[in-house]
Design an enzyme around this catalytic site. Structure first.
Site, PDB file in Angstrom:
ATOM      1  N   ASN A  79     -40.643 -52.632 -19.816  1.00 28.78           N
ATOM      2  CA  ASN A  79     -40.811 -52.772 -17.909  1.00 28.78           C
ATOM      3  C   ASN A  79     -42.037 -53.098 -18.345  1.00 28.78           C
ATOM      4  O   ASN A  79     -42.334 -53.462 -16.635  1.00 28.78           O
ATOM      5  CB  ASN A  79     -40.905 -51.133 -17.995  1.00 28.78           C
ATOM      6  CG  ASN A  79     -38.869 -50.367 -17.922  1.00 28.78           C
ATOM      7  OD1 ASN A  79     -38.468 -50.904 -17.947  1.00 28.78           O
ATOM      8  ND2 ASN A  79     -38.992 -49.163 -17.852  1.00 28.78           N
ATOM      9  N   SER A  95     -39.542 -42.849 -18.256  1.00 25.06           N
ATOM     10  CA  SER A  95     -39.849 -44.834 -18.360  1.00 25.06           C
ATOM     11  C   SER A  95     -41.299 -46.145 -18.426  1.00 25.06           C
ATOM     12  O   SER A  95     -41.520 -46.193 -18.858  1.00 25.06           O
ATOM     13  CB  SER A  95     -38.769 -45.149 -16.832  1.00 25.06           C
ATOM     14  OG  SER A  95     -37.890 -44.485 -17.423  1.00 25.06           O
ATOM     15  N   GLU A 127     -36.586 -48.429 -27.105  1.00 24.48           N
ATOM     16  CA  GLU A 127     -38.059 -48.719 -27.377  1.00 24.48           C
ATOM     17  C   GLU A 127     -38.245 -47.014 -28.056  1.00 24.48           C
ATOM     18  O   GLU A 127     -38.272 -45.951 -27.461  1.00 24.48           O
ATOM     19  CB  GLU A 127     -38.559 -48.146 -26.578  1.00 24.48           C
ATOM     20  CG  GLU A 127     -39.107 -49.477 -25.843  1.00 24.48           C
ATOM     21  CD  GLU A 127     -39.541 -49.674 -24.744  1.00 24.48           C
ATOM     22  OE1 GLU A 127     -40.501 -51.284 -25.233  1.00 24.48           O
ATOM     23  OE2 GLU A 127     -39.368 -49.490 -23.759  1.00 24.48           O
ATOM     24  N   HIS A 149     -37.122 -43.924 -25.320  1.00 24.12           N
ATOM     25  CA  HIS A 149     -36.817 -44.582 -24.516  1.00 24.12           C
ATOM     26  C   HIS A 149     -35.538 -45.517 -24.515  1.00 24.12           C
ATOM     27  O   HIS A 149     -35.556 -46.734 -25.024  1.00 24.12           O
ATOM     28  CB  HIS A 149     -37.676 -45.119 -23.741  1.00 24.12           C
ATOM     29  CG  HIS A 149     -37.918 -46.148 -22.823  1.00 24.12           C
ATOM     30  ND1 HIS A 149     -38.278 -47.261 -21.898  1.00 24.12           N
ATOM     31  CD2 HIS A 149     -36.768 -45.811 -21.531  1.00 24.12           C
ATOM     32  CE1 HIS A 149     -37.478 -48.046 -21.292  1.00 24.12           C
ATOM     33  NE2 HIS A 149     -37.401 -46.914 -20.515  1.00 24.12           N
TER      34      HIS A 149
HETATM   35  P1  NAI Z   1     -31.030 -38.317 -12.764  1.00 31.52           P
HETATM   36  O1  NAI Z   1     -31.695 -37.780 -11.917  1.00 31.52           O
HETATM   37  O2  NAI Z   1     -29.673 -38.894 -13.202  1.00 31.52           O
HETATM   38  O3  NAI Z   1     -31.260 -36.732 -13.858  1.00 31.52           O
HETATM   39  C1  NAI Z   1     -32.179 -36.382 -13.844  1.00 31.52           C
HETATM   40  C2  NAI Z   1     -31.833 -35.207 -14.595  1.00 31.52           C
HETATM   41  O4  NAI Z   1     -31.965 -33.868 -15.064  1.00 31.52           O
HETATM   42  C3  NAI Z   1     -30.485 -33.973 -12.876  1.00 31.52           C
HETATM   43  O5  NAI Z   1     -29.095 -33.277 -13.591  1.00 31.52           O
HETATM   44  C4  NAI Z   1     -32.015 -32.607 -13.570  1.00 31.52           C
HETATM   45  O6  NAI Z   1     -30.780 -31.590 -12.813  1.00 31.52           O
HETATM   46  C5  NAI Z   1     -32.513 -32.484 -14.443  1.00 31.52           C
HETATM   47  N1  NAI Z   1     -32.930 -31.363 -14.349  1.00 31.52           N
HETATM   48  C6  NAI Z   1     -34.213 -32.316 -13.391  1.00 31.52           C
HETATM   49  N2  NAI Z   1     -34.977 -31.087 -14.070  1.00 31.52           N
HETATM   50  C7  NAI Z   1     -34.591 -30.796 -15.097  1.00 31.52           C
HETATM   51  C8  NAI Z   1     -35.608 -29.047 -15.614  1.00 31.52           C
HETATM   52  N3  NAI Z   1     -37.038 -28.659 -15.171  1.00 31.52           N
HETATM   53  N4  NAI Z   1     -34.687 -28.836 -16.455  1.00 31.52           N
HETATM   54  C9  NAI Z   1     -33.524 -28.762 -16.678  1.00 31.52           C
HETATM   55  N5  NAI Z   1     -32.830 -30.367 -16.220  1.00 31.52           N
HETATM   56  C10 NAI Z   1     -33.284 -30.447 -14.754  1.00 31.52           C
HETATM   57  O7  NAI Z   1     -32.291 -39.469 -13.630  1.00 31.52           O
HETATM   58  P2  NAI Z   1     -32.335 -40.166 -14.945  1.00 31.52           P
HETATM   59  O8  NAI Z   1     -32.323 -41.819 -14.154  1.00 31.52           O
HETATM   60  O9  NAI Z   1     -31.277 -39.863 -15.656  1.00 31.52           O
HETATM   61  O10 NAI Z   1     -33.740 -40.519 -15.220  1.00 31.52           O
HETATM   62  C11 NAI Z   1     -34.054 -38.861 -16.269  1.00 31.52           C
HETATM   63  C12 NAI Z   1     -35.233 -40.099 -17.158  1.00 31.52           C
HETATM   64  O11 NAI Z   1     -35.122 -41.050 -17.346  1.00 31.52           O
HETATM   65  C13 NAI Z   1     -36.439 -39.829 -16.346  1.00 31.52           C
HETATM   66  O12 NAI Z   1     -37.266 -40.021 -17.033  1.00 31.52           O
HETATM   67  C14 NAI Z   1     -35.836 -41.750 -16.611  1.00 31.52           C
HETATM   68  O13 NAI Z   1     -37.802 -41.863 -16.288  1.00 31.52           O
HETATM   69  C15 NAI Z   1     -35.987 -42.162 -17.390  1.00 31.52           C
HETATM   70  N6  NAI Z   1     -34.907 -43.124 -17.851  1.00 31.52           N
HETATM   71  C16 NAI Z   1     -34.513 -43.888 -16.528  1.00 31.52           C
HETATM   72  C17 NAI Z   1     -33.703 -44.367 -16.503  1.00 31.52           C
HETATM   73  C18 NAI Z   1     -32.303 -44.767 -15.217  1.00 31.52           C
HETATM   74  O14 NAI Z   1     -32.382 -46.697 -15.715  1.00 31.52           O
HETATM   75  N7  NAI Z   1     -31.512 -44.260 -14.707  1.00 31.52           N
HETATM   76  C19 NAI Z   1     -33.517 -45.676 -17.930  1.00 31.52           C
HETATM   77  C20 NAI Z   1     -34.636 -45.207 -18.593  1.00 31.52           C
HETATM   78  C21 NAI Z   1     -35.144 -44.073 -18.614  1.00 31.52           C
END
Ligand code: NAI
Ligand code: 3HC
Length: 698
Positions: free
Chosen positions: A477, A406, A439, A427
């Site tokens: 953002n 993000s 994006e 993104h």
């Molecule tokens: P989340 O915490 O829901 O999911 C992250 C997942 O990644 C978890 O299931 C975890 O087990 C897995 N994970 C962590 N480290 C890992 C690794 N080394 N290898 C494999 N799997 C791994 O987080 P979320 O919200 O899905 O965010 C993920 C990314 O997307 C972040 O970079 C965030 O900034 C970005 N993002 C989030 C948005 C949102 O609204 N939640 C919107 C747009 C982007």
């Protein structure tokens, strides 16, 4: 002689074939050609006229590019009346999309036949206008008031079957549109069928138009065109004659044609199509795209995988452990259940997508055949770098390595690999299988064909893809962070989060910033604030901490049931959380601020000024290529009201000088936050607009 309509005779039938690719829009040449064709058919003794479209469609509507320019004779409403008044039998044969003015020409014809795949509709409301060539008068005469109102106010497309049931067309036939049209016209002649004008049919039934008007206005969240359509249809039912009804339709049409909402919606129509057309990508072939890898199956990874599966791509989902991978599969299956319930996929497809197209993995070797891998792990640079190092070691030559970060620096992530030219930011927005925005974040070394593949993926996933450069928060953002700060400043100075949310939803936003924060999760903003404070804030920056206290108590918004609002299970929306007002009051007291009253107007002006100013910086720095790229980002990712076109279209309509004046006034109290964007100052000095920049760069 107009060449846009080809005239020929088939026995007693004069055949008028429209040839104005790509969509046979009813521009001046087509209108002239239709008029000449009808007159010639009458003059030369034809008994009937067949109208149809060459290429992919019957007329898809008036030529939108002519809007706002001086109208040219023959006008579409007069042409429709002329077609209807012809003593010959006029038949329209429909295929493709008979929309807007197109359907109005068809309704002015005496008989209508369509191929089974034909789609119809009066989508004018989406352009901020109403059907202005008799559609509001003729459609209710064939389909009835209620049905016509629903079709016109929603602007939805409907199929031939529904049109037949509603009495809008007379017949459906398989085959080539010209062949079925000729056969039907000949049959009508052979039967001695009468000329049958819709406009001469009895007026449709009167309903409670006032109640419908109010309900439609409310549903439109400030958009005027659907409600105005109700008044036009009312004229069909209540006016003493068709001519009077048409007159009323014209008045209302002109009212909308001259409205700011029409400007905003037409800007949205063309920008939506222009946004993914980048001059530098002309002729650049995207790389192959069949197998996708997703790393991290949390909220975003699961959503991205869902979107990819629904688009027919195979997905390898890589997680930290077998249990985490199973949990990710559960989330994906949950998303797909939604698609199943809505009838978007069948049971069989559901099983195939979850059991065959999706593979779970914990080992990077499973990604060796992927064409593109999207990383969606925790938002931590060290974790991202580790993941990209592994991808570099395992992915095949030419595979695209994408991050869904993000805020983090995509250049730094790319530098963790030996192939930064293959690294890009993709993104997505939450929920990724629903939200339309993507994006495409282009880093310093990203290869052009990798960018083209990012756009190709967006197209396959039916997203609106916007090119963005690397900076903290990219386009969306970054701008959000600024207007959100403007809202926080107003809270410190005396406005309540609830007044601000209400003022902005009244302006047309889907949600206000505080309700949005509750939905996204307050922990996200908290983490960003902590990171920024750790990096060191500029001493001139106004910081507020009341929301940190909400987070410290374990309240992260909707997902915990409490944030700015309190949410009850099973209820939509929340009620204000009284603790928040107390926290705000103590922070004001701590900072020695005497709260003052804000009008809703001031709230909107400050919020929008902050948004436009930051957006102008984003364009000025080249993070967004054109103002329209910002507009589409805000429209498709941030709930900006479409009928206002986007923040920079809105700014043009307000007048840039006036807006800069506001910013300069606000800068007297906080010069740091309100430093005017150099691009905005330049445009004002040169008397130019954001739209001028759009035109120069398209
Ligand atoms: P989340 O915490 O829901 O999911 C992250 C997942 O990644 C978890 O299931 C975890 O087990 C897995 N994970 C962590 N480290 C890992 C690794 N080394 N290898 C494999 N799997 C791994 O987080 P979320 O919200 O899905 O965010 C993920 C990314 O997307 C972040 O970079 C965030 O900034 C970005 N993002 C989030 C948005 C949102 O609204 N939640 C919107 C747009 C982007
Ligand atoms: N006028 C001018 N240009 C039009 C147009 C129109 N009515 N409809 C489409 N175009 C252009 C598009 O801008 C695009 O141009 P580009 O290639 O330079 O970007 C090109 O035609 C192809 O359009 P799409 O990329 O949208 O093609 P699709 O196949 O995806 O969709 C469509 C075709 C469903 C017809 C879609 O273009 C569409 O919905 N068009 C608008 C239809 C509409 O709103 N009609 C009502 C017009 S208002 C009216 O008729 C007023 C009357 O009541 C008086």
């Amino acid at each position: 002689m107009s060449t846009a309509i080809h005239y020929e005779r088939e026995g007693d039938i004069a055949v008028l074939k429209a040839q104005n690719p790509p969509v046979n829009a009813l521009g001046i040449d087509i209108r002239k050609g239709l008029l000449e064709g009808i007159e010639r058919a009458e003059r030369e003794g034809a008994h009937a006229v067949l109208i149809y479209g060459d290429g992919r469609t019957y007329f898809a509507g008036a030529d939108i590019k002519e809007f706002g320019k001086p109208p040219q004779d023959p006008y579409l409403p007069d042409l429709c009346n002329r077609i209807e008044a012809s003593p010959l039998i006029v038949v329209s044969a429909l295929h493709g999309t008979a929309l807007g003015g197109g359907l109005e020409v068809a309704l002015s014809s005496h008989y209508r036949i369509a191929v089974p795949s034909a789609k119809m509709g009066l989508p004018e409301v989406h352009l901020g206008i109403l059907p202005g060539a008799g559609g509001t008068q003729r459609l209710p005469r064939v389909a009835g008031t209620q049905r016509a109102l629903e079709m016109i106010t929603s602007g939805r497309h409907f199929g031939a079957k529904e049109a037949l049931e509603a009495g809008i067309i007379d017949r459906i036939a398989e085959g080539d549109v010209r062949t079925i049209g000729l056969a039907y016209t000949q049959e009508l002649l052979d039967q001695g069928a009468e000329r049958r004008a819709v406009g001469e049919m009895p007026a449709p039934e009167v309903v409670d138009f006032d109640a419908l008007y109010e309900a439609t206005l409310k549903k439109g969240r400030g958009q005027l065109s659907p409600a105005t359509c109700v008044r036009a249809v009312q004229a069909a039912a209540e006016a003493p004659s068709l001519a009077e009804g048409l007159k009323r339709e014209r008045e209302l049409f002109m009212e909308l044609m001259n409205s700011e909402q029409r400007l905003g919606l037409i800007h949205a129509f063309f920008s939506e199509r222009a946004v993914s057309k980048l001059p530098e990508l002309k002729g650049v072939e995207p790389r192959p795209l069949a197998a996708i890898g997703v790393i991290g199956g949390g909220t975003m990874g699961a959503g991205i995988a869902t979107a990819a599966l629904l688009a027919g791509l195979s997905v390898v989902m890589l997680e930290m452990s077998a249990e985490a991978a199973e949990a990710a599969k559960g989330r994906i299956a949950g998303n797909l259940q939604g698609a199943l319930k809505r009838g978007k996929i069948t049971e069989d497809q559901f099983t195939r997508l979850t059991e065959e197209a999706l593979t779970l993995a914990v080992d990077y070797a499973a990604l060796s055949e992927a064409d593109l891998v999207i990383e969606a792990v925790f938002e931590e640079m060290s974790v991202k770098k580790e993941v990209f190092g592994k991808l570099d070691a395992h992915c095949k030559q030419g595979a695209i390595l994408a991050t869904n970060t993000s805020y983090l620096d995509v250049n730094e992530i790319a530098a963790a690999t030996s192939r930064p030219e293959d690294v890009i930011g993709l993104h997505f927005f939450s929920p990724a299988h629903v939200m339309k925005l993507l994006e495409v974040v282009v880093a310093d070394k990203t290869a052009l064909d990798v960018v083209a593949t990012g756009f190709e993926l967006g197209k396959r996933l039916k997203k609106i893809s916007v090119r963005a450069g690397v900076c903290d928060g990219f386009i969306g953002n970054r701008i959000l962070a600024t207007y959100r700060k403007a809202a926080d400043h107003m809270v410190l100075d005396g406005a309540s989060p609830y007044q601000i949310d209400k003022a902005l939803t009244d302006f047309g936003f889907a949600m206000g910033p505080f309700a949005v924060a509750d939905l996204a999760g307050l922990d996200i903003g908290w983490a960003v604030r902590k990171r920024k404070r750790a990096e060191g804030l500029d001493p001139r920056e106004r910081d507020s901490s009341y929301v940190d206290k909400i987070c410290e108590a374990g309240n992260f918004g909707q997902k915990t049931g409490k944030g700015y609002y309190i949410y009850e299970v099973g209820k939509r929306g929340g009620v204000p959380n009284p603790e928040v007002s107390d926290l705000i009051a103590s922070e004001r007291a701590e900072k020695g601020i005497t709260p003052r009253a804000f009008s809703d107007e001031e709230i909107v002006t400050r919020y929008m000024a902050a948004m436009v100013n930051e957006a102008a910086k984003v364009v000025g720095e080249g993070i967004a290529r054109r103002p329209l790229d910002v507009d589409m980002t805000l429209l498709f990712g941030y709930g900006f009201p479409r009928y206002r076109g986007g923040p920079l279209k809105w700014a043009d309509i307000q007048g840039l000088e006036k807006l800069l004046g506001h910013i300069r006034t606000y800068a007297e109290e906080d010069a740091y936050f309100w430093s005017p964007a150099p691009l905005l100052e330049q445009l004002v000095a040169e008397g130019r607009s954001f739209d001028d920049l759009n035109k120069e760069n398209s």
